[in-house]
Design an enzyme around this catalytic site. Structure first.
Site, mmCIF file in Angstrom:
data_model
loop_
_atom_site.group_PDB
_atom_site.id
_atom_site.type_symbol
_atom_site.label_atom_id
_atom_site.label_comp_id
_atom_site.label_asym_id
_atom_site.label_seq_id
_atom_site.Cartn_x
_atom_site.Cartn_y
_atom_site.Cartn_z
ATOM 1 N N HIS A 93 0.874 -1.178 0.000
ATOM 2 C CA HIS A 93 0.000 0.000 0.000
ATOM 3 C C HIS A 93 0.912 1.229 0.000
ATOM 4 O O HIS A 93 1.983 1.210 0.625
ATOM 5 C CB HIS A 93 -0.858 0.076 1.277
ATOM 6 C CG HIS A 93 -2.096 -0.753 1.263
ATOM 7 N ND1 HIS A 93 -2.545 -1.437 2.369
ATOM 8 C CD2 HIS A 93 -3.015 -0.989 0.292
ATOM 9 C CE1 HIS A 93 -3.677 -2.065 2.081
ATOM 10 N NE2 HIS A 93 -3.974 -1.809 0.827
ATOM 11 N N CYS A 103 -2.206 2.746 9.081
ATOM 12 C CA CYS A 103 -3.260 1.804 8.669
ATOM 13 C C CYS A 103 -4.446 1.846 9.629
ATOM 14 O O CYS A 103 -5.573 1.571 9.228
ATOM 15 C CB CYS A 103 -2.753 0.374 8.663
ATOM 16 S SG CYS A 103 -1.377 0.097 7.602
HETATM 17 C C1 LIG Z 1 -0.341 0.397 5.451
HETATM 18 N N1 LIG Z 1 -1.225 -0.653 5.219
HETATM 19 C C2 LIG Z 1 -0.624 -1.793 4.808
HETATM 20 C C3 LIG Z 1 -2.528 -0.461 5.298
HETATM 21 N N2 LIG Z 1 -3.000 0.608 4.987
HETATM 22 N N3 LIG Z 1 -3.316 -1.454 5.670
HETATM 23 C C4 LIG Z 1 -2.974 -2.657 6.316
HETATM 24 C C5 LIG Z 1 -3.759 -3.779 5.742
HETATM 25 C C6 LIG Z 1 -3.395 -5.103 6.305
HETATM 26 C C7 LIG Z 1 -4.257 -6.236 5.790
HETATM 27 N N4 LIG Z 1 -3.881 -7.476 6.402
HETATM 28 C C8 LIG Z 1 -4.164 -6.369 4.286
HETATM 29 O O1 LIG Z 1 -3.251 -7.039 3.811
HETATM 30 O O2 LIG Z 1 -5.001 -5.835 3.575
#
Ligand SMILES: CN(C)C(=N)NCCC[C@H](N)C(=O)O
Length: 282
Positions: free
Chosen positions: A177, A275
Site C-alpha cells: 500500500h 493503517c
Molecule cells: C499500510 N497498510 C498496509 C494499510 N493501509 N493497511 C494494512 C492492511 C493489512 C491487511 N492485512 C491487508 O493485507 O489488507
C-alpha cells in the site's frame, strides 16, 4: 549522551487539529495470508492488539484530535486497518472495493458508517483500498497502484474530487500500500513535506517524487521494515513506530515532534499507525 536537536534552520512546525476514524481490534487475528507480513500459522494475541491500539487512541486524544470509532465486525479481522475503509475529502467519502474476498465485506460496512455520519458516499467502481493507497499532500492526491488499487480508481478520484491525482507505482510486495512507503508530514505540500522509501517505487514514480519533493526524508530499510513510514502527522506531531529510530532522528532534525508507539501485534497483520487511522475531512 547526545540528544538530537532540531537543526537551527528547521522551520517552526504548526499542528492542525485532525479528525480521524479508528476501529478497535476486538476481532483481530491473522487467519489468512494476503500480504507477506501475515503468517496464519503463528499465534496472535487479540488482547495485546487491543492494548497496543489503545495507546495509539490515547495518543491521538492527548494531541487533541477528534477520534470517531466504527465497530469492528466478527469475521473481519483486518477491519482495524481503518485507512483502507475509504478516502474522505471535501465531505465526500469514496468507498473502498477490496481486492481480496476476505476483506470485501468491509467496503459496505465502512460506507454505511460514512453515510450515517453525514458524508456524501460515492460507491466505487474500481478496486481500491482507500487511504492505504491515496494520500493528500497539499492540494494533490498521490495514488498508489501495483498491488492493490487499480489505476482506474485514480480516474474515479479525478472525477469525484476534481483535483490533480498523481499515480505512483509500487514494486516491492512488502510495501503493497502507498502508506507503507510514503508518509505525509506537512500538508502544505512543500519540497520537504513527505518521507518515502525509494526502493518501493518504479523508476518513473521515483523521478516524480525526486522532482516534487527534493528535500524529502528518505528512510532506511531498517525503519521501513518496522513500517516506520506508516505514520500519521498533524503537521507538527508525527506518530510513528517506536522502533523506527533513524526516522525519529530525522524528524527531530527537521523540527517535527515524533511520538513512538508500539503496534507490534498489529504488524503481524501487515499494518501500523497509519493503517489504523483514516482521516475524515469535511
Ligand atoms: C499500510 N497498510 C498496509 C494499510 N493501509 N493497511 C494494512 C492492511 C493489512 C491487511 N492485512 C491487508 O493485507 O489488507
Amino acid at each position: 549522551m547526545t540528544l538530537t536537536q532540531p537543526a537551527s534552520s528547521a522551520p517552526e512546525r504548526v499542528a492542525t487539529r485532525r479528525t480521524v476514524l479508528m476501529c478497535r481490534p476486538s476481532h483481530f487475528t491473522v487467519s489468512y495470508r494476503i500480504n507477506p507480513w501475515m503468517h496464519p500459522e503463528a499465534p496472535t494475541d487479540t488482547s495485546l492488539a487491543v492494548r497496543q491500539w489503545e495507546t495509539l487512541y490515547a495518543k491521538y486524544l492527548e494531541l487533541g484530535f477528534e477520534v470517531q470509532l466504527i465497530d469492528g465486525l466478527p469475521g473481519l479481522p483486518d477491519m482495524v486497518y481503518a485507512a483502507n475503509g475509504g478516502f474522505v475529502l471535501d465531505g465526500i467519502a469514496y468507498g473502498a472495493k477490496f481486492q481480496y474476498p476476505e476483506r470485501q465485506p468491509e467496503g459496505p460496512a465502512y460506507m454505511d458508517w460514512f453515510g450515517a455520519d453525514g458524508f456524501e458516499v460515492r460507491e466505487p467502481v474500481s478496486t481500491n483500498e482507500g487511504e492505504g493507497d491515496f494520500l493528500l499532500v497539499g492540494e494533490t492526491i498521490y495514488a498508489g497502484t501495483g498491488f492493490r488499487s487499480d489505476a482506474a480508481s485514480h480516474d474515479e478520484l479525478r472525477r469525484i474530487y476534481g483535483r490533480e491525482v498523481v499515480t505512483l507505482t509500487l514494486v516491492d510486495p512488502s510495501f503493497y500500500h502507498l502508506d507503507t512507503a510514503f508518509a505525509v508530514l506537512d500538508s502544505d505540500g512543500g519540497r520537504g513535506s513527505v518521507a518515502y522509501l525509494p526502493k518501493a517505487f518504479d523508476a518513473a514514480s521515483l523521478a516524480i517524487l525526486q522532482e516534487r519533493f527534493p528535500d524529502a526524508i528518505l528512510v532506511t530499510d531498517e525503519d521501513a521494515a518496522v513500517l516506520g513510514l506508516n505514520s500519521f502527522s498533524d503537521g507538527r506531531n508525527v506518530i510513528i513506530a517506536a522502533r523506527a529510530k533513524d526516522f525519529e532522528r530525522q524528524l527531530i532534525e527537521r523540527g517535527f515532534t515524533p511520538h513512538g508507539v508500539d503496534l507490534s501485534e498489529l504488524l503481524l497483520g501487515g499494518g501500523g499507525v497509519k493503517c489504523c487511522t483514516l482521516e475524515l475531512r469535511r
